[in-house]
Design an enzyme around this catalytic site. Structure first.
Site, mmCIF file in Angstrom:
data_model
loop_
_atom_site.group_PDB
_atom_site.id
_atom_site.type_symbol
_atom_site.label_atom_id
_atom_site.label_comp_id
_atom_site.label_asym_id
_atom_site.label_seq_id
_atom_site.Cartn_x
_atom_site.Cartn_y
_atom_site.Cartn_z
ATOM 1 N N CYS A 141 -3.731 11.003 1.728
ATOM 2 C CA CYS A 141 -3.023 9.741 1.427
ATOM 3 C C CYS A 141 -1.649 10.006 0.832
ATOM 4 C CB CYS A 141 -3.843 8.920 0.439
ATOM 5 S SG CYS A 141 -5.539 8.742 0.947
ATOM 6 N N LYS A 187 0.833 -1.214 0.000
ATOM 7 C CA LYS A 187 0.000 0.000 0.000
ATOM 8 C C LYS A 187 0.870 1.269 0.000
ATOM 9 C CE LYS A 187 -3.081 3.053 0.630
ATOM 10 N NZ LYS A 187 -4.315 3.353 -0.041
HETATM 11 N N1 SAJ Z 1 -2.041 15.082 -8.514
HETATM 12 C C1 SAJ Z 1 -1.167 15.797 -9.330
HETATM 13 N N2 SAJ Z 1 -0.843 15.282 -10.553
HETATM 14 C C2 SAJ Z 1 -1.357 14.105 -10.994
HETATM 15 C C3 SAJ Z 1 -2.225 13.366 -10.159
HETATM 16 C C4 SAJ Z 1 -2.541 13.880 -8.913
HETATM 17 O O1 SAJ Z 1 -0.682 16.864 -8.959
HETATM 18 O O2 SAJ Z 1 -1.045 13.725 -12.113
HETATM 19 C C5 SAJ Z 1 -2.376 15.604 -7.178
HETATM 20 C C6 SAJ Z 1 -3.878 15.791 -6.973
HETATM 21 O O3 SAJ Z 1 -4.305 17.023 -7.481
HETATM 22 C C7 SAJ Z 1 -3.993 15.694 -5.459
HETATM 23 C C8 SAJ Z 1 -2.910 14.660 -5.101
HETATM 24 O O4 SAJ Z 1 -2.034 14.619 -6.211
HETATM 25 O O5 SAJ Z 1 -3.675 16.917 -4.844
HETATM 26 C C9 SAJ Z 1 -3.424 13.269 -4.811
HETATM 27 O O6 SAJ Z 1 -4.480 12.920 -5.694
HETATM 28 P P1 SAJ Z 1 -4.606 11.480 -6.378
HETATM 29 O O7 SAJ Z 1 -5.792 11.519 -7.260
HETATM 30 O O8 SAJ Z 1 -3.328 11.122 -7.000
HETATM 31 O O9 SAJ Z 1 -4.771 10.484 -5.175
HETATM 32 P P2 SAJ Z 1 -5.723 10.383 -3.885
HETATM 33 O O10 SAJ Z 1 -4.922 10.857 -2.719
HETATM 34 O O11 SAJ Z 1 -7.051 10.974 -4.091
HETATM 35 O O12 SAJ Z 1 -5.909 8.772 -3.797
HETATM 36 C C10 SAJ Z 1 -4.733 7.955 -3.700
HETATM 37 C C11 SAJ Z 1 -4.875 6.780 -4.691
HETATM 38 N N3 SAJ Z 1 -3.593 6.074 -4.803
HETATM 39 C C12 SAJ Z 1 -3.069 5.751 -6.010
HETATM 40 O O13 SAJ Z 1 -3.578 6.062 -7.057
HETATM 41 C C13 SAJ Z 1 -1.801 4.985 -5.993
HETATM 42 C C14 SAJ Z 1 -5.971 5.825 -4.225
HETATM 43 O O14 SAJ Z 1 -6.022 4.679 -5.057
HETATM 44 C C15 SAJ Z 1 -5.717 5.409 -2.770
HETATM 45 O O15 SAJ Z 1 -6.708 4.520 -2.291
HETATM 46 C C16 SAJ Z 1 -5.731 6.665 -1.930
HETATM 47 O O16 SAJ Z 1 -4.630 7.495 -2.362
HETATM 48 C C17 SAJ Z 1 -5.583 6.270 -0.478
HETATM 49 O O17 SAJ Z 1 -6.609 6.289 0.242
HETATM 50 O O18 SAJ Z 1 -4.496 5.874 -0.064
#
Ligand code: SAJ
Length: 426
Positions: free
Chosen positions: A259, A205
């Protein structure tokens, strides 16, 4: 029919409890917040997530889901509580241990205890040890409890779909624990279920979220470099991603949420010497809001008492969650920097937080000197620049997500700035 007690009715616990209840399990959902308990019992939800209300309503209506402030004797206990970090970026396991304390008196021989919360390696072992210290019957083996870690993997905004379709990893402290936990998830998960040991599952994870954080940090670093080169990082990434083995994520205003911005520290704080890339990626991503603020200050340098419009407060598009949000950090930094020398306005259509001064989209643009897009909520794409151009003072927009229709904004007379790109190329 098995009875299940889900501890923590947040983003993960509530959908999980409802899904299990709708699949025939007798579920009691436990939360320390009385308001959450009352809301769930009346079929309401306190979280914005597509489809959740319908799922909860159905589960409560079927009488298979009830909420309560205290746990009850059950066959299975699933712990879904938050694991934030505290001072020094150290994991704060208080809620996990509080949840363990809460279920302790109800544990019976043969029970399964599943930890879904994201935790540092070895936490499942530590919890089992803690239970042994508190319960002599568990220590002497007359009561056998089956402990497993089954990390949640769902993406906010797509939780209901991913809860069912994503593959799952189950790490039992014993093989029997893995088998028993797998039985529960098999009833509701259509993806593959892989079993392993608990520490491996914990590390799986953390590796997933760390991988994403490092990838985004790389994209943010490329953005900085491309700005200096006077080219667009968006074009670079899009062309690089045409390679079959390259998949660079998107730069932005920073990385937030509960996360990705937190979990890498669960590795780095315990392995500071080894976790070099992990730590540096976190530092890169944490520095981005400051860079964004620097750019905003630069764009306003010629203006006396500017009015800056910030669009978005949540940590990512179309969710109402503002925890660790870079958008809110940027808003706060701007307020501190300008003090009373500027008016900083904020809009977010998803975040319902009374302490935020949420200005409506109808009036927010009046006399604005700069519009900054911080969160790419769908409704911001429909803003009509032609209309806005008639009420703003200066026609300047800064898009930190590369989300708006830049051609349209430019044709309405706006100067468009995009993160990771030289404005001359926009
Ligand atoms: N972000 C970027 N660039 C990107 C993608 C995201 O700047 O290309 C930013 C987003 O705007 C946000 C942050 O990253 O601020 C996190 O967003 P996210 O969509 O990447 O992830 P979370 O935190 O909403 O959810 C993640 C997911 N993990 C993965 O994809 C590996 C989800 O599957 C997990 O279940 C979740 O964390 C968790 O609960 O751990």
């Amino acid at each position: 029919m098995k009875s299940i007690c889900v501890v923590g009715l947040g983003y993960i616990g509530l959908p999980t409890a409802s899904l299990l209840a709708n699949n025939g399990f007798k579920v009691v959902g436990v939360d320390v917040n009385r308001k959450v308990v009352d809301a769930v019992n009346s079929g309401n939800v306190h979280i914005e997530e597509p489809g959740l209300r319908t799922l909860v309503e159905a589960a409560v209506h079927s009488k298979n889901l009830r909420a309560s402030s205290v746990p009850e004797p059950s066959d299975v206990f699933i712990i879904c509580v938050p694991t934030p970090f505290k001072e020094g970026k150290k994991p704060d396991l208080k809620y996990v241990f509080d949840a363990t304390d809460a279920i302790l008196p109800y544990l019976k021989n043969g029970n399964v205890v599943i930890l879904e919360s994201t935790v540092p390696p070895k936490t499942t072992e530590a919890i089992a040890q803690y239970v042994k210290e508190k319960r002599k019957d568990v220590l002497d083996g007359t009561t056998v409890i089956n402990f497993a870690h089954c990390p949640e993997r769902v993406l906010p905004g797509r939780i209901l779909k991913e809860l069912v379709e994503n593959d799952r990893v189950i790490g039992g402290l014993t093989e029997q624990a893995s088998i028993l936990a797998k039985e529960i998830y098999s009833a509701v998960v259509s993806g593959n279920i892989y079993t392993t040991d608990a520490t491996t599952a914990e590390m799986v994870k953390l590796s997933e979220n760390t991988f994403r954080d490092v990838n985004i940090a790389l994209a943010n670093e490329f953005a900085h470099i491309c700005e200096k080169l006077g080219i667009s990082v968006w074009e670079v990434i899009s062309l690089a991603n045409k390679h079959p083995r390259v998949n660079i994520l998107n730069p932005g205003p920073g990385v937030g949420g509960h996360c990705i911005a937190v979990d890498p520290w669960f590795i780095a704080s315990e392995f500071p010497k080894e976790a070099k890339i992990i730590t540096s990626a976190r530092e890169v991503n944490d520095s981005i809001p400051h860079r964004v603020v620097g750019k905003i200050i630069e764009l306003n340098s010629h203006i006396q008492n500017p009015i800056i419009v910030c669009l978005g407060a949540s940590y990512k598009a179309n969710v109402g969650d503002e925890r660790n949000s870079p958008a809110l950090e940027i808003y706060g930094l701007l307020k501190n920097h300008f003090n009373d020398k500027a008016e900083i306005r904020l809009n977010d259509t998803h975040v319902h937080n009374n302490s935020l001064n949420n200005v409506s989209l109808e009036s927010i643009f009046n006399d604005a000197s700069l519009i900054v897009l911080l969160t790419d909520h769908t409704e911001y794409f429909s803003i009509e620049p032609e209309k806005i151009s008639q009420v703003v003072k200066d026609k300047i927009v800064f898009d930190t997500r590369n989300y708006l229709n830049h051609k349209l904004w430019k044709s309405s007379g706006f100067e468009v700035h995009v993160i990771g790109s030289d404005s001359r190329n926009e």
